[in-house]
Design an enzyme around this catalytic site. Structure first.
Site, short mmCIF file in Angstrom:
data_model
loop_
_atom_site.label_atom_id
_atom_site.label_comp_id
_atom_site.label_asym_id
_atom_site.label_seq_id
_atom_site.Cartn_x
_atom_site.Cartn_y
_atom_site.Cartn_z
N PHE A 194 0.85 -1.19 0.00
CA PHE A 194 0.00 0.00 0.00
C PHE A 194 0.89 1.24 0.00
O PHE A 194 1.75 1.38 0.86
CB PHE A 194 -0.93 0.02 1.22
CG PHE A 194 -1.88 1.19 1.18
CD1 PHE A 194 -3.04 1.13 0.42
CD2 PHE A 194 -1.61 2.35 1.88
CE1 PHE A 194 -3.91 2.21 0.35
CE2 PHE A 194 -2.48 3.44 1.83
CZ PHE A 194 -3.63 3.37 1.05
N ASP B 157 9.14 2.78 1.58
CA ASP B 157 7.96 3.51 2.03
C ASP B 157 7.84 3.27 3.53
O ASP B 157 7.38 2.22 3.98
CB ASP B 157 6.72 3.01 1.28
CG ASP B 157 5.44 3.69 1.76
OD1 ASP B 157 5.46 4.36 2.81
OD2 ASP B 157 4.42 3.53 1.07
N LYS C 99 2.59 9.81 8.24
CA LYS C 99 1.82 9.45 9.43
C LYS C 99 2.36 10.01 10.76
O LYS C 99 2.01 11.11 11.14
CB LYS C 99 1.66 7.92 9.49
CG LYS C 99 0.73 7.40 8.37
CD LYS C 99 0.15 6.05 8.66
CE LYS C 99 -1.01 5.72 7.73
NZ LYS C 99 -0.65 5.01 6.51
C1 LIG Z 1 -0.96 5.28 5.09
C2 LIG Z 1 0.07 4.89 4.10
C3 LIG Z 1 0.26 5.60 2.91
C4 LIG Z 1 -0.66 6.74 2.49
O1 LIG Z 1 -0.57 7.82 3.33
P1 LIG Z 1 -1.69 8.98 3.21
O2 LIG Z 1 -1.23 10.00 4.22
O3 LIG Z 1 -2.99 8.37 3.54
O4 LIG Z 1 -1.65 9.48 1.83
C5 LIG Z 1 1.30 5.24 2.09
N1 LIG Z 1 2.12 4.21 2.41
C6 LIG Z 1 1.97 3.50 3.52
C7 LIG Z 1 2.93 2.41 3.83
C8 LIG Z 1 0.93 3.80 4.41
O5 LIG Z 1 0.77 3.07 5.51
#
Ligand SMILES: *Cc1c(COP(=O)(O)O)cnc(C)c1O
Length: 404
Positions: A139, A224, A253
């Site tokens: 994700f 990421d 986050k």
């Molecule tokens: C939550 C998340 C995203 C997206 O972040 P947003 O602030 O919702 O755009 C991208 N990568 C990972 C691994 C995430 O957990």
């Protein structure tokens, strides 16, 4: 409009129905406790999806925000600001990175990273090197490029045509990676722990292989760390625990502890790819957000705080394992630090959301990671008493479902 009229019913009349929240409407939080409109109290083991890393209304964050609010809010990137400079300096001191690009969300930081790796190859005259290798169940956010990099087809459905030359491999499969990375690959993109995908940690050998293959074949390695970053795993960034540094890292986050802010980190030679005009963001590096994030980093990078994460993690892992045995609900507990997943056993499959809802009834905020994983991502400094109370409430929720 009176607060009493701001109800869940109103939600369906005024909001796009892409979420479907339960009836609880929180109005106040302090530490790891939250109160709703009716004054009911909840223990927060969700942390706003791994965001409120220092709980709610942390005095130092409230102070950083209000102090900056009284100085200057916004000038856009036509001018440099002190909070952005301070945060960027801190991030470069604390990580492998030498340069920072600020954005406002995880998806935007990843969008910047994906554009950067393509443009990096292009600038070097490697116009054939456009392939991005990502992983199944990954994700990376909800923009068109990031849902394309993400490994869940349902998030792309009906939004095509999507950006091309993005390929998905099974996660933790070294052989598949070995066979795939080529002189056409501009980057390999992975989460050190797949969060939304079910709290699936990358094997250290897999990450090491990714590093080696990228080096051998001229591709960039992107981590990421939107969910794993800023102390979540017990290291400031998860890569530090894996002993493998990426070329590009994204963080969001927990970085703002609840204020929208994100960053893409990289080395100076790669950062050169972006020149004035190549990429940008109006709000990226916003002074309010950066002032808070700098304070978050100061607090979380303290070795005592990180040690506290590992200690709380042990307690929470033990508690989940114990609940798993008692009720037969979990077959495995996965994750690191305070990003933990209870993987539902056969007879409980598909019931993660039921546990979340039963938790709410017991005064507990928790999360799911897909239909089969109960995910917990509490504040990194959750007081011991609140953690114990949260565990007790989770126990009651599961007991109720087990008896039904
Ligand atoms: C939550 C998340 C995203 C997206 O972040 P947003 O602030 O919702 O755009 C991208 N990568 C990972 C691994 C995430 O957990």
């Amino acid at each position: 409009m009176a607060t009493s009229e701001l109800t869940r019913e109103l939600y369906d009349q005024v909001m796009v129905p892409n979420y479907n929240p339960p009836g609880v409407i929180p109005v106040r939080g302090e530490g790891s406790r939250v109160w709703d409109q009716q004054g009911r109290e909840y223990i927060d083991l969700a942390g706003g999806i791994a965001v409120t890393c220092l709980g709610h209304a942390h005095p130092r964050l409230v102070n950083a925000l209000t102090e900056q609010a009284n100085k200057i809010w916004h000038v856009a990137n036509v001018l440099a600001t002190e909070p952005a400079l301070k945060l960027a300096r801190r991030l470069t001191e604390l990580t492998f990175a030498e340069r920072v690009f600020f954005a406002n969300s995880g998806a935007e930081a990843n969008e910047a990273a994906l554009k950067l790796v393509r443009r990096h190859a292009f600038n070097r005259g490697e116009t054939e090197r456009t392939e991005i290798i990502a992983f199944e169940q990954a994700f990376h956010g909800r923009t068109l490029f990031t849902v394309t990099a993400g490994g869940q087809a349902k998030y792309r459905e009906g939004f095509g045509p999507v950006p091309g030359d993005v390929r998905h491999l099974p996660f933790n499969d070294i052989e598949a990676l070995e066979a795939a990375v080529s002189e056409r690959t501009c980057a390999v993109v992975l989460e050190p722990i797949q969060g939304e995908g079910g709290i699936v940690p990358a094997d250290p050998e897999f990450v090491a292989a990714a590093r080696r293959l990228c080096d051998e074949r001229g591709a960039l390695l992107v981590f990421d760390e939107v969910q794993t970053g800023v102390g979540r795993t017990g290291d400031l960034y998860a890569y530090m625990g894996l002993g493998v540094a990426p070329d590009v890292l994204t963080t969001a986050k927990a970085l703002g502890g609840g204020i929208p802010v994100s960053a893409m980190l990289t080395r100076a030679s790669i950062a050169e790819t972006f020149q004035p005009g190549t990429h940008g963001s109006t709000y990226g590096g916003n002074p309010l957000a950066c002032a808070v994030a700098a304070e978050v980093l100061d607090i979380v990078s303290d070795p005592a705080v990180l040690a506290g994460v590992r200690q709380r993690s042990e307690r929470l892992q033990a508690a989940l394992a114990e609940l798993g045995e008692r009720y037969g609900c979990f077959e495995m507990v996965r994750g690191r630090g305070l990003l933990l997943g209870g993987v539902l056993a056969e007879s409980w499959r598909g019931k993660a959301r039921d546990i979340l809802r039963a938790g709410l009834d017991e005064g507990l905020l928790s999360l799911v990671a897909g239909p089969d994983v109960v995910r917990l991502a509490p504040s990194l400094i959750i007081p011991e008493a609140d953690l114990e109370e949260g565990i007790t409430r989770l126990d009651r929720a599961i007991a109720r479902l087990a008896a039904a």
